[in-house]
Design an enzyme around this catalytic site. Structure first.
Site, PDB file in Angstrom:
ATOM      1  N   HIS A 328       1.027  -2.722  -0.157  1.00  0.00           N
ATOM      2  CA  HIS A 328       0.785  -1.798  -1.268  1.00  0.00           C
ATOM      3  C   HIS A 328       0.558  -0.358  -0.812  1.00  0.00           C
ATOM      4  CE1 HIS A 328       0.261  -5.396  -3.820  1.00  0.00           C
ATOM      5  NE2 HIS A 328       0.518  -4.573  -4.807  1.00  0.00           N
ATOM      6  N   GLY A 329       0.156  -0.168   0.421  1.00  0.00           N
ATOM      7  CA  GLY A 329      -0.054   1.195   0.886  1.00  0.00           C
ATOM      8  C   GLY A 329      -0.448   1.251   2.342  1.00  0.00           C
TER       9      GLY A 329
END
Length: 346
Positions: A328-329
Site C-alpha cells: 500500500h505504500g
C-alpha cells in the site's frame, strides 16, 4: 485521466461509440482498438512510461511460452525466476528504492555515521503495482500448469494494460480476463444499464462522499496539536469512511466501465465495515489483493513453515500482512499497518 474527470468522459464517450459501432463486427480489430485506447489512456498521464508497459508485456509473454515449452525442470525454474526477478526488480526500483536508501541513511545517522547513498528523483509509474502483480501471477500459474500461455500477443497486451483496471485494480487473474478477450463480445443492453448504474454509484461515493470528507479530515489532521480529543476521534472515523468511499468508489467505476465494454472484472469491495471480525474484513476489503497474496504468498509460506507448527503459521501470517502494508505504500507507517493487522488476524 481520472474516471471522474471531464477528459475521461469525452475520451470514453467517443471510445464507447466507436467500440460498439465501427469495430463491433471484428474481434481482433476490437481488441486492437482496446489496446490503443488503453495506451492513450495511460499516455495522458505520462507517455514515457508506455515503454515500460510494453517491455513488461513482451518479457512476460515470451517467458511464459518458454516456461510451457521447456522440458528440463531446472531450466524451467530458471526462466520462471528470471521473470519474477524482472517484475519484482522493476517494481522495487520505482516504488521502493528511495524508501530503502532513506531507511539506510536514517539507520546509520542514529549512530552518528554518514553514508554515500543518495535518493533519486524517481517518478512512480501509474498502476505499476497492479500490472506487475497481474503478470507475476500469470507466470506462476503457467509454471504450475494451471493455465496455458496465450500465444496471441494482442490478447496478452490487453490483459496487462486494460485501462479500466490499470489505475486502481482489481488485480484480475489470467483465467478470468484473458478468455474474455479471446471470445467475441456482443452488446448487451441490460449489462450496459448495470454498468452505468455502477459508474454513477461509484462516482457518488468518490465525488460526493470521499472528496467532501477529504477537506474536513485535512483540517483535523493539519491541526491535531490544538484540537480536542473528541474531534481527533471523529476525524479518524471520517478518514476511514473517506478512504473506503474513495477507493471503493473508483473500483465501482472501473467495474462499470469494463461492463459497458462487455467485460466482467473482479469486485474489489463487499461492505467491509459490516464484517464481524478482522478475517472477514480482509475477505471484503481489496478482495483481489487479499486473494492474490493468500494464493501466492501465504499458502506457499504456510506449507514451507508447516514443520514449525503454530509458530510457522503465525510467521506466515505476519509476513503476508506486512507485505499487504508494504504494497500500500513505501513507508514505515504502511509496514506497521500491515504488521498490526497481522497481529489482529492472529
Amino acid at each position: 485521466m481520472n474516471f471522474n474527470s471531464v477528459d475521461f468522459f469525452i475520451f470514453f464517450l467517443v471510445f464507447y461509440l466507436l467500440y460498439w459501432t465501427v469495430f463491433k463486427s471484428n474481434k481482433k480489430v476490437q481488441n486492437l482498438f482496446i489496446l490503443i485506447g488503453s495506451y492513450l489512456f495511460y499516455a495522458h498521464w505520462d507517455w514515457r512510461f508506455l515503454a515500460l508497459i510494453a517491455l513488461n508485456t513482451l518479457v512476460n509473454y515470451f517467458l511464459a511460452i518458454k516456461i510451457e515449452k521447456e522440458e528440463n525442470e531446472k531450466k524451467q525454474k530458471i526462466v520462471l525466476y528470471s521473470g519474477l526477478l524482472f517484475g519484482l526488480g522493476v517494481l522495487g526500483f520505482f516504488k521502493y528504492y528511495n524508501f530503502f536508501v532513506q531507511s539506510f541513511i536514517d539507520g546509520f545517522s542514529v549512530f552518528g555515521l554518514k553514508t554515500n547513498l543518495k535518493t533519486l528523483q524517481i517518478i512512480l509509474p501509474l498502476g505499476i503495482s497492479y500490472y506487475t502483480f497481474r503478470t507475476l501471477s500469470y507466470l506462476l500459474d503457467v509454471d504450475k500448469g494451471k493455465i496455458k500461455p496465450t500465444e496471441n500477443l494482442l490478447v496478452f497486451a490487453n490483459f496487462v494494460s486494460f485501462f479500466p483496471s490499470i489505475v486502481a485494480g482489481p488485480i484480475d487473474k489470467a483465467q478470468k480476463l484473458i478468455p474474455q478477450f479471446e471470445n467475441k463480445r456482443t452488446f448487451n443492453y441490460s449489462k450496459s444499464v448495470d454498468g452505468l448504474k455502477q459508474i454513477l454509484w461509484g462516482a457518488f461515493k468518490k465525488i460526493v462522499i470521499a472528496d467532501n470528507l477529504a477537506s474536513l479530515v485535512a483540517k483535523v489532521f493539519d491541526n491535531y496539536e490544538t484540537l480536542p480529543a473528541s474531534l481527533l476521534v471523529l476525524g479518524t472515523f471520517l478518514y476511514a469512511i473517506q478512504l473506503y468511499a474513495d477507493f471503493s468508489g473508483y473500483s465501482d467505476m472501473a467495474l462499470g466501465v469494463a461492463r459497458l465494454l462487455g467485460f466482467e472484472i473482479t469486485k474489489n469491495f463487499d461492505f467491509p465495515f459490516f464484517a464481524q471480525n478482522i478475517a472477514e474484513v480482509w475477505k471484503k476489503w481489496h478482495i483481489s489483493l487479499t486473494s492474490w497474496l493468500t494464493e501466492y504468498v501465504y499458502t506457499p509460506l504456510s506449507i514451507s513453515f508447516r514443520y514449525y507448527g503454530d509458530f510457522g503459521t503465525i510467521l506466515a501470517i505476519l509476513i503476508n500482512f506486512t507485505i499487504v502494508g508494504f504494497w500500500h505504500g513505501a513507508n514505515w507507517n504502511c509496514i506497521l499497518f500491515g504488521f498490526v493487522h497481522g497481529l489482529y488476524f492472529i
